[in-house]
Scaffold this active site. Structure first.
Site, short mmCIF file in Angstrom:
data_model
loop_
_atom_site.label_atom_id
_atom_site.label_comp_id
_atom_site.label_asym_id
_atom_site.label_seq_id
_atom_site.Cartn_x
_atom_site.Cartn_y
_atom_site.Cartn_z
CD GLU A 191 42.41 50.37 38.73
OE1 GLU A 191 42.02 50.00 37.52
OE2 GLU A 191 41.88 50.84 39.62
CG HIS B 299 38.80 42.47 40.99
ND1 HIS B 299 38.19 41.61 39.96
CD2 HIS B 299 38.62 43.70 40.07
CE1 HIS B 299 37.71 42.24 39.11
NE2 HIS B 299 37.73 43.61 39.09
#
Ligand code: NAP
Length: 488
Positions: free
Chosen positions: A218, A242
């Protein structure tokens, strides 16, 4: 609006959102429901009932949605008429989840006989009380479904506690544990690529595959979530859910059918085959990082410890890289490298499957590195590429890596729905395949917990990495030691 066919006979739908004024509802859920409405994927008699503690009437809530959610719909998909139609579906009930009488108000607002979907977009610490009060108010019937947002618990014990509490009122077949990575088109496509073709399967194993990398990077920092994030960290926030779900899709055996349980049984076997890391393994095979001052997106940004609501001595990791092993015949000795972090060089999520190089170097000019890779890009764009060696035109036998690009965008003219839209439609249609089952979730925690405990025992500070970089040097050393390198 396109017309729906198979939804015409569906029950009326009451989509009841807890946390209906929260960040997730505004940025993702309402825009996804708008898109589902735009494309005729909601039953004809749908109502979306948002709940929250604000003393709003319906008009005030609609204004809040106009101000806070509308801008998250891409302009190409926005039109005033559909938006007005969508707003007609929306209602608001003021409700504090601690107050039983508020659930009576909610019950009065619900359609009798409707298919009820309860979307719990609140802190998981509220899930137990919400489910108990929904049941006490008579809102949970055999048709009801509940969607649980991540993170589901803080560790195995708390996950079991939540699962037990929710399970008192909802059968497992009524529970949709969401992991939006499973809603991504490319992730679902990976299953088709693996199990809808025969060419990959014979190669999809040790020793033909030499390593697998999964990166979820990110660019953003912790932002306004610092308070939540500091007690969570990257392992609980990203890896336990995830990254492990992506690992399961790469590593699972072919399921016997596409039924939810057949698929989830295979994912569970992967999670249970993940080698447990002991303290020495944790010290050697995991890297924790924390971002410090740096440059991100051409702007100077502060480090994690300078973020609002982060304690000055916080040891919370904003980055994790680790080496995992799946103890099965198929994956014997194949390292799975997982990496995730905030404030990294750019937003990029990808799975890289590296194949073993040819056993004999026939071509003298073969460039170094890995000859064949399957790269599955999930973010910011979705793409699947197969890297192979090819001869450069001209005399001699100069070689170069080229990408066979599965250009899915051009091959399919259809619109590609966002993950939340696709998953919400799955919930409405009762399709559980892309949601986590209870035992999967608990198996993931059972693997992650000892690592988190090990870090606590080792009591080391996370390695610093500059904001805007690909993480600490130790994460590069982790792969270099085995003769590999991260693919950026
Ligand atoms: P948020 O902005 O803090 O929203 C949480 C909501 O919970 C608020 O709207 C709040 O409503 C409601 N709430 C809190 N206490 C309540 C109470 N006693 N009674 C009724 N409502 C109450 O959080 P969020 O970012 O939307 O996240 C929601 C959930 O989704 C969390 O579990 C989060 O981990 C998960 N999630 C979020 C994201 C994301 O991008 N935001 C991504 C993945 C997962 P009022 O204050 O209006 O009452």
């Amino acid at each position: 609006m396109t017309s729906s066919t198979d939804l015409d006979n569906a029950l009326p739908l009451d989509m009841i959102i807890f946390g209906g004024m929260g960040d997730l509802a505004m940025r993702k859920l309402l825009p996804a429901l708008y898109m589902a409405y735009l494309h005729g994927n909601l039953p004809p008699q749908t109502r979306i009932i948002s709940t929250g503690r604000q003393e709003f009437d319906r008009d005030a809530y609609l204004r809040f949605v106009e101000d806070n959610s509308r801008s998250f719909i891409a302009s190409a998909n926005f039109n005033d008429k559909t938006w007005d139609g969508f707003l007609q579906l929306l209602g608001y009930v003021r409700l504090d989840v601690q107050a039983a009488p508020d659930f009576t108000t909610l019950a009065n607002a619900a359609h009798p006989g409707a298919q009820r979907v309860f979307y719990l977009s609140t802190s998981p610490s509220l899930f137990t009380t919400i489910c108990a009060k929904l049941a006490a108010a008579g809102l949970v019937d055999a048709n009801a479904r509940v969607v649980l947002e991540k993170p589901l618990g803080h560790d195995l014990d708390s996950a079991i506690e939540i699962n037990e509490a929710v399970g008192k009122h909802f059968a497992e077949s009524q529970i949709y544990r969401i992991d939006h990575y499973l809603g991504k088109e490319t992730v679902q496509n990976l299953m088709v690529l693996r199990f809808g073709n025969s060419i990959l399967e014979p190669l999809w194993r040790a020793p033909n595959i030499s390593s697998v990398q999964i990166t979820v990077a990110e660019e953003v920092g912790v932002g306004s979530r610092a308070g939540f994030y500091d007690s969570t960290g990257a392992m609980r926030d990203m890896v336990q859910n995830h990254l492990l779900q992506l690992l399961c899709i790469v590593a699972m055996e072919p399921p016997t059918s596409l039924s939810p349980d057949a698929v989830r049984d295979e994912k569970l076997k992967v999670l249970r085959s993940l080698r447990r890391l002991k303290l020495a393994d944790i010290a050697r095979d995991t890297v924790r990082g924390q971002y410090v001052h740096g440059v991100s997106g051409n702007q100077e940004v502060g480090g994690y410890l300078e973020e609002k609501n982060v304690p000055a001595d916080s040891k919370t990791e904003t980055f994790v890289a680790l080496r995992a092993h799946i103890d099965t015949w198929r994956w014997s000795k194949v390292p799975f490298y997982l990496r995730t972090g905030k404030r990294m060089a750019r937003r990029s999520s990808k799975i890289v499957v590296e194949f073993a190089n040819p056993p004999f170097p026939l071509f003298p000019d073969m460039p170094g590195g890995v000859a064949n890779r399957l790269v599955i890009e999930l973010q910011p764009e979705e793409a699947i590429k197969l890297q192979i060696m090819a001869k450069q035109p001209g005399s001699g036998m100069q070689m170069q890596q080229v990408a066979l690009n599965l250009d899915l965008q051009s091959a399919f003219q259809q619109r590609r729905a966002e993950a939340y839209e696709r998953l919400l439609i799955d919930v409405v249609r009762g399709r559980l395949t892309h949601f986590m089952r209870r035992d999967e979730l608990e198996a993931a925690w059972a693997w992650a917990d000892p690592i988190i405990e090990g870090w606590s025992t080792l009591d080391e500070k996370p390695h610093p990495y500059a904001a805007g970089s690909w993480g600490p040097a130790e994460a590069f050393a982790l792969l270099a030691r085995d003769g590999f390198a991260w693919v950026e």
